[in-house]
Structure formats: structure tokens, C-alpha cells
Design an enzyme around this catalytic site. Sequence first.
Site: not given
Length: 252
Positions: A141, A155
Site C-alpha cells: 500500500s 497499516y
Amino acid sequence: MTGMLQGKVALVTGAGQGVGQGIAYALAAEGARVAVVGRTLAKLQDTCAEIERRGGTALAVQCDVTRAADIERCVVQVVEALGGVQILVNNAQIVPIGTLLQVSDEAFMQGIDSGPLATVRFMRACHPHLKGDGAIINLASSAAVRWDASGYGHYAAVKEAIRALSRGAACEWGADGIRTNVIAPHAMSPGMQGWIEARPAEAQAFLNTIPLRRVGDCENDIGRTVAFLVSDNARYLNGATIPLDGGQAYWG
């Protein structure tokens, strides 16, 4: 479509919706037989039904990627039913979003268990079957390279662990004929759609930072690129991270 994946078997996790579903559709369109893997059987069956409606072959396999025994069973089931695994796409991920003071240890561990731990477990379980002409795609990501990482630290940490494991596999397993690459996509998944609806102002500001001014389509932008990456057309690409975000992030 060119049929460039004819004769291949692909295993795609988190394929009941969103990015995983789009990847499954694209791989099937190129001739791969696709094992559609995830937690919710009804969603998996819907994905399989659409693949079959288009003339492809798909198998729904219910699996909780946070459980090692489920992963081992899943791979055995796919190999027995479809004859092997030449393509592995680790897409499933529980997302721990929030500030460092907000995200609990439990939520962080769910991110780790469903992300880097599940990824390496699937890679190990599939390794014997991937040897010779295998291709792995793992998901990262751009949260890791955001100009402002506030609220995305956990994350980003989870996704960067996946990148590190992928680089290790690329180096260790290249001699086995296995290529491992990473994509970092933006796509109009249910999660992205929900975020846009919940935070319209933040979402618009985010979209304005994408040079192409749009979020990618799960199948046509993300899935088709993955189909290329796992094909012989990309046979010399190994250990790379490919941003599929319309030019937004600067990975350096």
C-alpha cells in the site's frame, strides 16, 4: 483477450469482492482456472458464477487466512481439484486504521495475522507447486509512503512487512523458477467506496492528488495488470513493487 494464462491454475485470496474479485476475473479471462478464496462462501460463489458465465473455470474455497490449518487445507483442496498452483495472489487483508493511540494490540495483530503472516504461510504452502514456472503477487500500500502518515502507521507497518517478505522470496526462490512481485493499488473496492461516502471532503482532496484524477477499476486497471505480471510477458520481472495508483505516490 490473448489466453496468455491458458493451462495455469491461480489461487486468489480475498476474491469474493473488490480488488481480489477483479483480479480473479482478469486471470480467468486470460485462460487461468481460478481458485476463489475467502471467508464468505456466498460472495465466493457469486464470483465463481460470474467467471463461469463468461466461459471460465472457477472453484470457491472457503478459508480464514488467519488460521494456519485453513491455509494448508485450502492449498491441498485447490491442488486436488485443479491439478496444481502456478499463480498465487495474496490479496486478503484486515486493515488496522487509526492513530497510534487508537489502534489496539488486538486490531494490530489482526492486521499482521491476515497480512504478512497469512502471506508467508500461503507462499510456503504453495512453494512446492510453484516451482518451475510460478508467479506470486502480494499486495502492499502507498500508505507506507504517504506525505502524512497520521492514522496509517499500523497499516503501513503491516504492508511494509509484506514487501520485505516478498523481496526475500524473490531472492531466495528465483532459482526455483518462482517470481515474486508486489503491487500497491488504488481501486474502487467496497472499502474504498465506503470511505469516500463516509468522508467525502477528505476523499475529494485525496482524489485531487492522483494525477489521472480517478481511482482504478478493480478488474480493468488492477486485474489486467496482474494478469500481465504473472504471465510469460513479464518473465524477467522479479522482486519489484509496482504502484497502480494513477501516479499518486512517489516510491523513490
